[in-house]
Each structure stands twice: as C-alpha cells, then as structure tokens.
Design a protein around this motif. Sequence first.
Motif, PDB file in Angstrom:
ATOM      1  N   GLU A  58     -41.584  -6.781   6.313  1.00 21.97           N
ATOM      2  CA  GLU A  58     -42.045  -8.004   6.963  1.00 21.97           C
ATOM      3  C   GLU A  58     -41.617  -9.211   6.125  1.00 21.97           C
ATOM      4  OE1 GLU A  58     -43.539  -9.229   9.782  1.00 21.97           O
ATOM      5  OE2 GLU A  58     -43.396 -11.150   8.714  1.00 21.97           O
ATOM      6  N   GLN A  59     -41.060 -10.214   6.789  1.00 20.47           N
ATOM      7  CA  GLN A  59     -40.520 -11.352   6.035  1.00 20.47           C
ATOM      8  C   GLN A  59     -41.601 -12.214   5.375  1.00 20.47           C
ATOM      9  OE1 GLN A  59     -38.331 -14.043   8.589  1.00 20.47           O
ATOM     10  NE2 GLN A  59     -39.810 -13.909  10.244  1.00 20.47           N
TER      11      GLN A  59
ATOM     12  N   HIS B 120     -50.130 -13.150   8.482  1.00 22.72           N
ATOM     13  CA  HIS B 120     -49.561 -14.485   8.689  1.00 22.72           C
ATOM     14  C   HIS B 120     -49.761 -14.920  10.140  1.00 22.72           C
ATOM     15  CE1 HIS B 120     -45.966 -13.545  11.101  1.00 22.72           C
ATOM     16  NE2 HIS B 120     -45.904 -12.418  10.438  1.00 22.72           N
TER      17      HIS B 120
ATOM     18  N   SER C  14     -46.158 -13.734  16.866  1.00 25.41           N
ATOM     19  CA  SER C  14     -46.821 -13.624  18.172  1.00 25.41           C
ATOM     20  C   SER C  14     -48.081 -12.777  18.144  1.00 25.41           C
ATOM     21  CB  SER C  14     -45.857 -12.991  19.183  1.00 25.41           C
ATOM     22  OG  SER C  14     -44.679 -13.748  19.282  1.00 25.41           O
ATOM     23  N   SER C  15     -48.385 -12.142  17.002  1.00 27.13           N
ATOM     24  CA  SER C  15     -49.476 -11.158  17.018  1.00 27.13           C
ATOM     25  C   SER C  15     -50.734 -11.608  16.276  1.00 27.13           C
ATOM     26  CB  SER C  15     -48.979  -9.840  16.403  1.00 27.13           C
ATOM     27  OG  SER C  15     -47.870  -9.351  17.105  1.00 27.13           O
TER      28      SER C  15
ATOM     29  N   ARG D 237     -56.863 -10.776  22.564  1.00 27.08           N
ATOM     30  CA  ARG D 237     -55.852 -10.662  23.620  1.00 27.08           C
ATOM     31  C   ARG D 237     -56.529 -10.003  24.829  1.00 27.08           C
ATOM     32  NH1 ARG D 237     -53.524 -13.039  20.169  1.00 27.08           N
ATOM     33  NH2 ARG D 237     -51.334 -12.924  19.547  1.00 27.08           N
ATOM     34  N   ILE D 238     -56.057 -10.356  26.015  1.00 27.05           N
ATOM     35  CA  ILE D 238     -56.577  -9.715  27.220  1.00 27.05           C
ATOM     36  C   ILE D 238     -55.947  -8.332  27.358  1.00 27.05           C
ATOM     37  CG2 ILE D 238     -56.588  -9.777  29.757  1.00 27.05           C
ATOM     38  CD1 ILE D 238     -56.683 -12.837  29.591  1.00 27.05           C
TER      39      ILE D 238
ATOM     40  N   VAL E 243     -35.389  -9.351   5.975  1.00 28.71           N
ATOM     41  CA  VAL E 243     -34.143  -8.608   6.192  1.00 28.71           C
ATOM     42  C   VAL E 243     -33.069  -9.617   6.559  1.00 28.71           C
ATOM     43  CG1 VAL E 243     -32.978  -6.912   7.655  1.00 28.71           C
ATOM     44  CG2 VAL E 243     -35.299  -6.471   6.833  1.00 28.71           C
TER      45      VAL E 243
ATOM     46  N   CYS F 205     -48.892 -20.243  18.979  1.00 32.00           N
ATOM     47  CA  CYS F 205     -48.373 -18.873  19.023  1.00 32.00           C
ATOM     48  C   CYS F 205     -47.062 -18.934  19.811  1.00 32.00           C
ATOM     49  CB  CYS F 205     -49.412 -17.984  19.700  1.00 32.00           C
ATOM     50  SG  CYS F 205     -49.152 -16.209  19.496  1.00 32.00           S
TER      51      CYS F 205
ATOM     52  N   PHE G 146     -49.177  -7.226  23.937  1.00 31.38           N
ATOM     53  CA  PHE G 146     -50.154  -6.746  22.953  1.00 31.38           C
ATOM     54  C   PHE G 146     -50.869  -5.494  23.453  1.00 31.38           C
ATOM     55  CE2 PHE G 146     -53.355  -6.565  19.798  1.00 31.38           C
ATOM     56  CZ  PHE G 146     -52.883  -7.301  18.724  1.00 31.38           C
ATOM     57  N   LYS G 147     -51.401  -5.592  24.675  1.00 31.43           N
ATOM     58  CA  LYS G 147     -52.209  -4.488  25.204  1.00 31.43           C
ATOM     59  C   LYS G 147     -51.419  -3.189  25.251  1.00 31.43           C
ATOM     60  CE  LYS G 147     -52.135  -6.799  29.231  1.00 31.43           C
ATOM     61  NZ  LYS G 147     -50.855  -7.499  28.959  1.00 31.43           N
TER      62      LYS G 147
HETATM   63  C1  LIG Z   1     -51.100 -17.249  22.689  1.00 34.58           C
HETATM   64  C2  LIG Z   1     -50.702 -15.860  23.061  1.00 34.58           C
HETATM   65  C3  LIG Z   1     -51.523 -15.134  23.898  1.00 34.58           C
HETATM   66  C4  LIG Z   1     -51.177 -13.844  24.282  1.00 34.58           C
HETATM   67  N1  LIG Z   1     -52.032 -13.153  25.083  1.00 34.58           N
HETATM   68  C5  LIG Z   1     -51.754 -11.859  25.388  1.00 34.58           C
HETATM   69  C6  LIG Z   1     -52.706 -11.108  26.130  1.00 34.58           C
HETATM   70  O1  LIG Z   1     -53.766 -11.612  26.497  1.00 34.58           O
HETATM   71  N2  LIG Z   1     -52.419  -9.805  26.374  1.00 34.58           N
HETATM   72  C7  LIG Z   1     -51.253  -9.213  25.950  1.00 34.58           C
HETATM   73  O2  LIG Z   1     -51.057  -8.031  26.215  1.00 34.58           O
HETATM   74  N3  LIG Z   1     -50.335  -9.921  25.243  1.00 34.58           N
HETATM   75  C8  LIG Z   1     -50.555 -11.218  24.949  1.00 34.58           C
HETATM   76  N4  LIG Z   1     -49.674 -11.959  24.217  1.00 34.58           N
HETATM   77  C9  LIG Z   1     -48.374 -11.367  23.854  1.00 34.58           C
HETATM   78  C10 LIG Z   1     -48.433 -10.505  22.616  1.00 34.58           C
HETATM   79  O3  LIG Z   1     -49.262 -11.077  21.648  1.00 34.58           O
HETATM   80  C11 LIG Z   1     -46.994 -10.339  22.123  1.00 34.58           C
HETATM   81  O4  LIG Z   1     -46.238  -9.735  23.178  1.00 34.58           O
HETATM   82  C12 LIG Z   1     -46.904  -9.463  20.884  1.00 34.58           C
HETATM   83  O5  LIG Z   1     -47.755  -9.957  19.880  1.00 34.58           O
HETATM   84  C13 LIG Z   1     -45.466  -9.423  20.397  1.00 34.58           C
HETATM   85  O6  LIG Z   1     -45.443  -8.759  19.153  1.00 34.58           O
HETATM   86  P1  LIG Z   1     -44.123  -8.552  18.319  1.00 34.58           P
HETATM   87  O7  LIG Z   1     -44.447  -7.506  17.309  1.00 34.58           O
HETATM   88  O8  LIG Z   1     -42.980  -8.331  19.247  1.00 34.58           O
HETATM   89  O9  LIG Z   1     -43.820  -9.963  17.647  1.00 34.58           O
HETATM   90  P2  LIG Z   1     -44.408 -10.635  16.313  1.00 34.58           P
HETATM   91  O10 LIG Z   1     -45.865 -10.499  16.250  1.00 34.58           O
HETATM   92  O11 LIG Z   1     -43.870 -12.005  16.235  1.00 34.58           O
HETATM   93  O12 LIG Z   1     -43.808  -9.738  15.164  1.00 34.58           O
HETATM   94  C14 LIG Z   1     -42.467  -9.838  14.744  1.00 34.58           C
HETATM   95  C15 LIG Z   1     -42.489  -9.804  13.241  1.00 34.58           C
HETATM   96  O13 LIG Z   1     -41.178  -9.651  12.768  1.00 34.58           O
HETATM   97  C16 LIG Z   1     -41.065 -10.387  11.573  1.00 34.58           C
HETATM   98  N5  LIG Z   1     -39.641 -10.627  11.323  1.00 34.58           N
HETATM   99  C17 LIG Z   1     -38.785 -11.298  12.118  1.00 34.58           C
HETATM  100  N6  LIG Z   1     -37.556 -11.342  11.572  1.00 34.58           N
HETATM  101  C18 LIG Z   1     -37.641 -10.666  10.412  1.00 34.58           C
HETATM  102  C19 LIG Z   1     -36.707 -10.372   9.393  1.00 34.58           C
HETATM  103  N7  LIG Z   1     -35.419 -10.774   9.454  1.00 34.58           N
HETATM  104  N8  LIG Z   1     -37.117  -9.653   8.316  1.00 34.58           N
HETATM  105  C20 LIG Z   1     -38.403  -9.222   8.234  1.00 34.58           C
HETATM  106  N9  LIG Z   1     -39.332  -9.501   9.161  1.00 34.58           N
HETATM  107  C21 LIG Z   1     -38.962 -10.207  10.243  1.00 34.58           C
HETATM  108  C22 LIG Z   1     -41.842 -11.643  11.881  1.00 34.58           C
HETATM  109  O14 LIG Z   1     -42.206 -12.351  10.731  1.00 34.58           O
HETATM  110  C23 LIG Z   1     -43.023 -11.076  12.642  1.00 34.58           C
HETATM  111  O15 LIG Z   1     -44.112 -10.776  11.797  1.00 34.58           O
HETATM  112  C24 LIG Z   1     -49.972 -13.253  23.817  1.00 34.58           C
HETATM  113  C25 LIG Z   1     -49.136 -13.977  22.957  1.00 34.58           C
HETATM  114  C26 LIG Z   1     -49.498 -15.271  22.584  1.00 34.58           C
HETATM  115  C27 LIG Z   1     -48.581 -16.026  21.702  1.00 34.58           C
END
Ligand SMILES: Cc1cc2nc3c(=O)[nH]c(=O)nc-3n(C[C@H](O)[C@H](O)[C@H](O)COP(=O)(O)OP(=O)(O)OC[C@H]3O[C@@H](n4cnc5c(N)ncnc54)[C@H](O)[C@@H]3O)c2cc1C
Length: 379
Positions: free
Chosen positions: A31-32, A37, A41-42, A47-48, A170, A309, A341-342
């Motif tokens: 994780e970067q 942190h 997006s997480s 989350r719903i 990375v 977010c 998320f869900k």
């Molecule tokens: C306000 C909001 C409300 C939401 N509500 C809902 C909901 O009600 N229900 C639902 O199901 N979903 C919901 N979502 C969507 C859901 O939260 C996201 O789809 C999900 O969190 C995406 O996760 P992720 O792991 O893809 O991304 P992220 O959580 O962003 O994780 C990606 C990670 O990769 C790391 N990273 C990136 N590049 C590098 C690199 N080069 N080297 C090392 N690390 C790196 C980043 O730092 C980050 O920590 C919501 C999102 C938001 C923003």
Amino acid sequence: MYDVVVVGAGIEGSATAYNLAKNGEKTLLLEQFPLPHSRGSSHGQSRITRVEYGEDDHYAVMMKEGGKLWRSLERESGTSLLVNCGCLSVSKQGNSYMKATISSLSRNGIKYDILTPGDLRDRYPMLSLPPDYVGVFDYSGGVLRADKALRAFQTLFVKHGGELRDGEEVTGILPGSDVTIVTSQGEYRARKVVLTLGPWAPKFLPKLGINLPLETVLILVLYWKEKKDGEFSAGRFPAFRNIRENGGVYALPSLEYPGHAKVCYHDGPETDPDSRDMAYTGRILSTMKSYVREHLPSLQDTPSIVESCMYTNTPDKQFILDRHPIHRNIIIGAGFSGHGFKLAPVVGKILSELAMDKTPSYDLTPCRIDRFSSTKARM
Ligand SMILES: Cc1cc2nc3c(=O)[nH]c(=O)nc-3n(C[C@H](O)[C@H](O)[C@H](O)COP(=O)(O)OP(=O)(O)OC[C@H]3O[C@@H](n4cnc5c(N)ncnc54)[C@H](O)[C@@H]3O)c2cc1C
C-alpha cells in the motif's frame, strides 16, 4: 519470491489478499500510504449494502453469497460489521429500474415490501417525496461498518500468514513468467500480481499498456444535523436510495456522527487522485442543499461536516475483473463505480481464484476488459 503480490490495500485488495493467505498462498500486500488513510475510496465508517440490484441481476446473485461472507467475516474477526436496518429505494412510479429491482428480488428469493405513496408517508414521516413516488424495501439491506470491515480483512490477512507493507508505493511492474514489482523501497518477485489500485488505476495501468475508459470523480460525503433528536437513527430510518434521472441521491442513518444523517449525491466532478480536493464542488453542494430542503425537511439544510471520497467509474458502471490481455499472470480489479464495497468479499474471492488459476465462481463476462472496443493492449 511470493506466490502473489497484491498492490493496493483498499477494500478490494485487502479482501483479495485475505482470500489468498487463507488459501495458503504466500502473499504480500503493498500500500502506497501509511494505513489507515483517507485518500482512496474505502475510508469512512459506513457503506450501504443490499441484494437488490435493478437490471444488474448478476450482482444480486453475487450479493446472496456476499451477505454470507460478511457474516463469516464478522464471526472470524469477532467484530460486528452489519447494521440490519434494511434498504429503501424510491423513485417515480413506473421507473424501469424499480421494476427490474422487484423482479430481481423475487427471482433471488429476497424478502421485500412494495410501498405505495401512502405507505411511504406513514412509514417514513421524515421524508417528503413527490406524490407519484413509490418504494421498495429490501429486508436484506442495511449499513456496513466500512472502516471496521477494512481493518478486519487486513488483520485476518496477517493472521493467516500474509505480509502487509504500507507506506510503500509500487512504481513499476516488469512482466514476465515471474513478475518483478518495483517499489519506492526495493523490488519483489512473484508468480502472480493483482492490481487493485482504486482511483490510481487510470494513472498506473497505461504503464502496462492498458488504457481503460475509467473516470475518477470526487464525491462529497455530507453529514446533516437532525432537527429532532433520534429521527434518523437506524431503528427509524433505513439505508435510502432515491433513483432519479437527474442524478441519484442516497442517505444513511445517523450511525457515525451522533445526530447526523449522511446524505450524498451519487456523482461528482472529475478529479485527479493526487490533487483530489482541487475539483470544483459548488454545484453539487447547492444541489444537495435544495434536495435536503425539499425532501428531508427534518434535517438542517446546510451540512455540518463535509468529507471527500472518490469513485472510479467505467462507462457502463460494471466492474473490471480480468487478467491483463497479454500478461496473463497480472490480474486487474478496477472500476468499482461507486458500488463495490458491499461486493468486496465476493470480489476478493474472484480475484484470488484468478490468481490461483482456479475457475472463477461467477460468470465474469460483464466485467471483462475486452468489452471496451477501443481498449487494446499495446504489444
Ligand atoms: C462516498 C462514497 C460512498 C460509497 N458508498 C458505497 C455504498 O454505499 N455501497 C457500496 O457498495 N459501495 C460504495 N462506495 C464504493 C466503494 O467504497 C468502492 O467501490 C471501493 O471502496 C473501491 O475500493 P478499491 O479497493 O477499489 O479502491 P481504494 O479503496 O481506493 O483502494 C486502492 C488502494 O490502492 C492504493 N494504491 C494505488 N496505487 C498504488 C501504488 N502504485 N502502489 C501502492 N498502492 C497503491 C491506494 O493508495 C489505495 O489505498 C462508495 C464510495 C464512496 C467514495
């Protein structure tokens, strides 16, 4: 040498890494940013969750297993992660999404109520909806305690023998029969790599020859104070979605900041994840003030707390769960389009299956990279 390196410890990468370690794979999760942190997006506390999925029945099918996997994560981590307050979706009578939702709920054997305009008024006096509005209440829905869920996956990953390194970016991936992962602190080698980069996917994937039509948008997370104490508590107010043609709105009960409901617009301005808060949000804020004034008059019409977010959207709002078109030992999970998320426990299972060369438990046709006709991996 690792079996698998997972890049990105958001909910999707953490769930994937957990599944891999639980299956005995020697796994490194990178994780970067230092964890926890609030840059991706997480983050955040809620989350719903819901099984109903409108026209996208394949996600409803996944969510039937998703619910069970969340319960199993609760048991394994000894943490309460789900608040079963139900999920209410409302829209104008005759809306095609609502019709599809009802048939999806029936087909998947999920308990639900159809609510007439009168039922909505009686059951939810805090809502002031147009007279032609109807609702569907999904009993399987509710709220996930997001921050606790993320921590649970990461803690259990380490407990199952996984290695988690945060604060390590990375910077490059060198494909091959084994993959070299170059970071801000060194190099690793792995048989497989899973990239779950969230909003950084559109910036990073072109380095591997993939240009996906992903758009990163800034979402304002808005908390509004109740005028009457407890009116939006989880016992009285469910997870709520207003399906509208001119931009969806969703709300969650007052579970996070005492006396504050969370009400947000399901879209936002395009942004760069490295300068997220520079995007202009004035229009969203004024839209939401008018919405709350008109439809949630039991809340104060100016938010007390504003957080940020990001969504990473695909044009069809379907996820990307696939292998790199050329380098088949690089697996990509991206474009979770504001609803990932869900589904994270199922996504984690699927991405880990791809990384372990197992047949995925679900038909991934809607999530394939080659659905984007203009997306060609450069040789
Ligand atoms: C306000 C909001 C409300 C939401 N509500 C809902 C909901 O009600 N229900 C639902 O199901 N979903 C919901 N979502 C969507 C859901 O939260 C996201 O789809 C999900 O969190 C995406 O996760 P992720 O792991 O893809 O991304 P992220 O959580 O962003 O994780 C990606 C990670 O990769 C790391 N990273 C990136 N590049 C590098 C690199 N080069 N080297 C090392 N690390 C790196 C980043 O730092 C980050 O920590 C919501 C999102 C938001 C923003």
